[in-house]
Every structure is written in C-alpha cells, then in structure tokens.
Design a protein around this motif. Structure first.
Motif, PDB file in Angstrom:
ATOM      1  N   CYS A  70       0.511 -14.044   0.098  1.00 10.08           N
ATOM      2  CA  CYS A  70       0.749 -13.550  -1.261  1.00 10.08           C
ATOM      3  C   CYS A  70       0.871 -12.030  -1.256  1.00 10.08           C
ATOM      4  N   LEU A  71       1.504 -11.518  -2.260  1.00  9.54           N
ATOM      5  CA  LEU A  71       1.602 -10.066  -2.427  1.00  9.54           C
ATOM      6  C   LEU A  71       0.223  -9.477  -2.692  1.00  9.54           C
ATOM      7  N   PRO A  72      -0.053  -8.287  -2.172  1.00 13.91           N
ATOM      8  CA  PRO A  72      -1.357  -7.661  -2.408  1.00 13.91           C
ATOM      9  C   PRO A  72      -1.388  -6.960  -3.765  1.00 13.91           C
ATOM     10  N   GLU A  73      -2.587  -6.670  -4.210  1.00 15.84           N
ATOM     11  CA  GLU A  73      -2.726  -5.812  -5.389  1.00 15.84           C
ATOM     12  C   GLU A  73      -2.482  -4.374  -4.945  1.00 15.84           C
ATOM     13  N   VAL A  74      -1.679  -3.663  -5.716  1.00 14.01           N
ATOM     14  CA  VAL A  74      -1.322  -2.289  -5.364  1.00 14.01           C
ATOM     15  C   VAL A  74      -1.871  -1.343  -6.431  1.00 14.01           C
ATOM     16  N   LYS A  75      -2.564  -0.357  -5.979  1.00 15.54           N
ATOM     17  CA  LYS A  75      -3.145   0.618  -6.904  1.00 15.54           C
ATOM     18  C   LYS A  75      -2.047   1.290  -7.726  1.00 15.54           C
ATOM     19  N   GLY A  76      -2.262   1.362  -9.031  1.00 20.70           N
ATOM     20  CA  GLY A  76      -1.295   1.991  -9.923  1.00 20.70           C
ATOM     21  C   GLY A  76      -0.170   1.058 -10.356  1.00 20.70           C
ATOM     22  N   GLN A  77      -0.227  -0.207  -9.920  1.00 20.87           N
ATOM     23  CA  GLN A  77       0.798  -1.197 -10.298  1.00 20.87           C
ATOM     24  C   GLN A  77       0.088  -2.444 -10.842  1.00 20.87           C
ATOM     25  N   ARG A 136      -0.197  -7.385   7.842  1.00 22.17           N
ATOM     26  CA  ARG A 136      -0.843  -7.292   6.529  1.00 22.17           C
ATOM     27  C   ARG A 136      -0.452  -6.021   5.774  1.00 22.17           C
ATOM     28  N   LYS A 137      -0.100  -4.974   6.517  1.00 24.13           N
ATOM     29  CA  LYS A 137       0.295  -3.731   5.852  1.00 24.13           C
ATOM     30  C   LYS A 137       1.752  -3.751   5.387  1.00 24.13           C
ATOM     31  N   GLY A 138       2.512  -4.758   5.813  1.00 24.76           N
ATOM     32  CA  GLY A 138       3.942  -4.770   5.495  1.00 24.76           C
ATOM     33  C   GLY A 138       4.372  -5.914   4.598  1.00 24.76           C
ATOM     34  N   ILE A 139       3.443  -6.456   3.807  1.00 21.47           N
ATOM     35  CA  ILE A 139       3.779  -7.613   2.977  1.00 21.47           C
ATOM     36  C   ILE A 139       4.806  -7.253   1.913  1.00 21.47           C
ATOM     37  N   VAL A 140       4.612  -6.123   1.242  1.00 20.14           N
ATOM     38  CA  VAL A 140       5.567  -5.731   0.193  1.00 20.14           C
ATOM     39  C   VAL A 140       6.933  -5.455   0.808  1.00 20.14           C
ATOM     40  N   GLN A 141       6.949  -4.816   1.976  1.00 16.41           N
ATOM     41  CA  GLN A 141       8.222  -4.568   2.662  1.00 16.41           C
ATOM     42  C   GLN A 141       8.909  -5.886   3.021  1.00 16.41           C
ATOM     43  N   ALA A 142       8.129  -6.864   3.476  1.00 17.58           N
ATOM     44  CA  ALA A 142       8.699  -8.160   3.847  1.00 17.58           C
ATOM     45  C   ALA A 142       9.292  -8.866   2.631  1.00 17.58           C
ATOM     46  N   TYR A 143       8.583  -8.831   1.507  1.00 21.40           N
ATOM     47  CA  TYR A 143       9.094  -9.450   0.283  1.00 21.40           C
ATOM     48  C   TYR A 143      10.371  -8.749  -0.192  1.00 21.40           C
ATOM     49  N   ASP A 161       1.299  -2.218  12.007  1.00 19.08           N
ATOM     50  CA  ASP A 161       2.121  -1.245  11.296  1.00 19.08           C
ATOM     51  C   ASP A 161       2.864  -1.921  10.140  1.00 19.08           C
ATOM     52  N   ARG A 162       3.731  -1.163   9.472  1.00 21.36           N
ATOM     53  CA  ARG A 162       4.467  -1.675   8.310  1.00 21.36           C
ATOM     54  C   ARG A 162       5.877  -2.142   8.650  1.00 21.36           C
ATOM     55  N   LYS A 163       6.246  -2.074   9.904  1.00 20.09           N
ATOM     56  CA  LYS A 163       7.588  -2.536  10.281  1.00 20.09           C
ATOM     57  C   LYS A 163       7.680  -4.054  10.094  1.00 20.09           C
ATOM     58  N   VAL A 164       8.884  -4.521   9.826  1.00 24.08           N
ATOM     59  CA  VAL A 164       9.109  -5.962   9.700  1.00 24.08           C
ATOM     60  C   VAL A 164      10.218  -6.366  10.670  1.00 24.08           C
ATOM     61  N   ASP A 165      10.116  -7.585  11.165  1.00 23.36           N
ATOM     62  CA  ASP A 165      11.131  -8.126  12.073  1.00 23.36           C
ATOM     63  C   ASP A 165      11.915  -9.215  11.354  1.00 23.36           C
ATOM     64  N   LEU A 166      13.223  -9.162  11.444  1.00 24.00           N
ATOM     65  CA  LEU A 166      14.060 -10.257  10.981  1.00 24.00           C
ATOM     66  C   LEU A 166      14.527 -11.014  12.215  1.00 24.00           C
ATOM     67  N   LEU A 167      13.982 -12.214  12.405  1.00 23.62           N
ATOM     68  CA  LEU A 167      14.387 -13.073  13.520  1.00 23.62           C
ATOM     69  C   LEU A 167      15.495 -13.986  13.014  1.00 23.62           C
ATOM     70  N   ILE A 168      16.675 -13.843  13.574  1.00 24.32           N
ATOM     71  CA  ILE A 168      17.852 -14.551  13.067  1.00 24.32           C
ATOM     72  C   ILE A 168      18.003 -15.869  13.811  1.00 24.32           C
ATOM     73  N   ALA A 198      -3.497 -13.065   2.120  1.00 21.84           N
ATOM     74  CA  ALA A 198      -3.328 -12.711   3.525  1.00 21.84           C
ATOM     75  C   ALA A 198      -4.642 -12.769   4.296  1.00 21.84           C
ATOM     76  N   ALA A 199      -5.762 -12.442   3.635  1.00 19.72           N
ATOM     77  CA  ALA A 199      -7.060 -12.444   4.307  1.00 19.72           C
ATOM     78  C   ALA A 199      -7.473 -13.842   4.752  1.00 19.72           C
ATOM     79  N   GLU A 200      -6.864 -14.875   4.157  1.00 17.48           N
ATOM     80  CA  GLU A 200      -7.228 -16.254   4.491  1.00 17.48           C
ATOM     81  C   GLU A 200      -6.295 -16.861   5.548  1.00 17.48           C
ATOM     82  N   ILE A 201      -5.331 -16.092   6.032  1.00 17.21           N
ATOM     83  CA  ILE A 201      -4.359 -16.597   6.997  1.00 17.21           C
ATOM     84  C   ILE A 201      -4.698 -16.076   8.392  1.00 17.21           C
TER      85      ILE A 201
END
Length: 220
Positions: A70-77, A136-143, A161-168, A198-201
């Motif tokens: 799931c998407l995380p809670e983001v401060k200020g959003q 876990r740091k790249g969930i919003v980027q992945a979405y 890190d926040r990088k995401v991989d697209l495996l085609i 994410a903490a439960e996965i």
C-alpha cells in the motif's frame, strides 16, 4: 398353434427390453443435459473451462503471486500520497523476456515523458508478465511508474534506495497513451486493490542484472 405360455414369455421379454431401452435413453438424455448446462455456464463466464489454459513460452518461469504494498502516509499530504515528479523517478529498464530491444523501446516512451532512465540491461530470469520492483522507500515512485501501464505487477524487494526496476516480461503491455494516464500533481494516487502495508510484507530478494547477458549500460 402358439401356446399361451410362449406368448406370455415373449411379452415379458419385450417389456424388459423396453425398460432397458428407456433406462439407456434416459441416462443419455440426462448426460447431454448436464453437458449442455456446463457448456452454457462456460460460455456465459459463470465458470472457467478446465481447458482454458494460457500458452506459455518455453524457458519462461511461471510467476508467483506477490502482495502489493500500500501507499505510505506522507507528511504534508493528508489526503493521500501525491505522485512523484517524473524526473525524480529513477528507473532501471531490465529485459526479462526472450525478445531483444525491449528496454530501448520502453526507454523511448518513458524518457520522453520525463522519467529518469538510469540504466538498461537484462536479468537472468524470464518472466511472463512485466513487473515493477522497488523497496520500501520507493513505493510512491513505483506507483507513479505503474500508472503509465494499463496493468502491471508490483513487487516489493529488499533494496534500500528509491530506484525502481521495470522488468519487461514476455507478454508485456505497452505504456498507455499519455492522455490516458490518470496522474496529476495535485491528485493523490490510489492504492492497488487488496494491497498490504509494506511493513507486513516479507520483501523479495533484489534481482541483479546478469553479467552473462548484455552488461547493464547507463541510459543515453
């Protein structure tokens, strides 16, 4: 002259034959009725056919089912996580199919939209469907990246890190036309149906590119 006993025996024999015929035809009619009901149910989609199995490519592994984070809670959003600016989404394009040139083909589309393509290459596994892998740091980027596709698998791995991989994968779906992408800077992203915090996965092990295939190259 025919004796009454003989006539009676013949009548009994015919009666038994008629009874057997009635049973046989009754069973056949019942069987055909059941087959007809089953065929109608399959045709209408009420049940799936046992023979309706997708074709698979030799050498392509059958994929496991992973829980989507799931998407995380983001401060200020307070209304929900907003998408990351495309230029802040760092993507590695990794070919997980038997067809060559797919990483470059996806790069031409995603880079034009502003995504930061940091590397291209191959992975030592072959997948049927494409996946986006992230930590876990790249969930919003992945979405944010997932919104570019009509449907795609999200897999949490153990990267930090926040990088995401697209495996085609072998049966990849091309990105949506840009006007069909429902992403706006002021519109919160929506969780994937059935997502899990994410903490439960238990994260999967990060898949690294294969050194025996094409070496991972920095994107141009």
């Amino acid at each position: 002259m025919t004796s009454p006993g003989y006539d009676q025996a013949r009548v009994e024999r015919r009666r038994r034959e008629h009874e057997r015929q009635a049973v046989v035809f009754g069973v056949l009619i019942a069987f055909l009725a059941v087959c007809g009901i089953f065929a109608l149910a399959v045709y209408s989609g009420a049940i799936s056919s046992p023979f309706n199995r997708p074709f698979t490519t030799v050498g392509v592994a059958e994929q496991e089912t992973y829980p989507a984070a799931c998407l995380p809670e983001v401060k200020g959003q307070p209304d929900g996580a907003l998408p990351t600016a495309y230029s802040d989404v760092q993507v590695r394009l990794l070919n997980a199919s038997t067809e060559s040139g797919l990483a470059s083909a996806h790069e031409s589309v995603l880079a034009d939209r502003g995504f930061s393509i940091v590397a291209k290459g191959n992975v030592p596994i072959k997948l049927q469907e494409s996946e986006i892998r992230f930590g876990r740091k790249g969930i919003v980027q992945a979405y944010t990246l997932a919104a570019q596709f009509p449907e795609i698998r999200l897999v949490l791995d153990d990267r930090v890190d926040r990088k995401v991989d697209l495996l085609i994968g072998e049966e990849f779906e091309a990105p949506l036309d840009v006007e069909e992408v429902e992403v706006a800077s002021d519109k919160p992203l929506l969780n994937v149906e059935g997502c899990v915090p994410a903490a439960e996965i238990e994260p999967e092990k990060r898949i690294e590119p294969s050194a025996t295939d094409d070496e991972v190259q920095p994107a141009k």
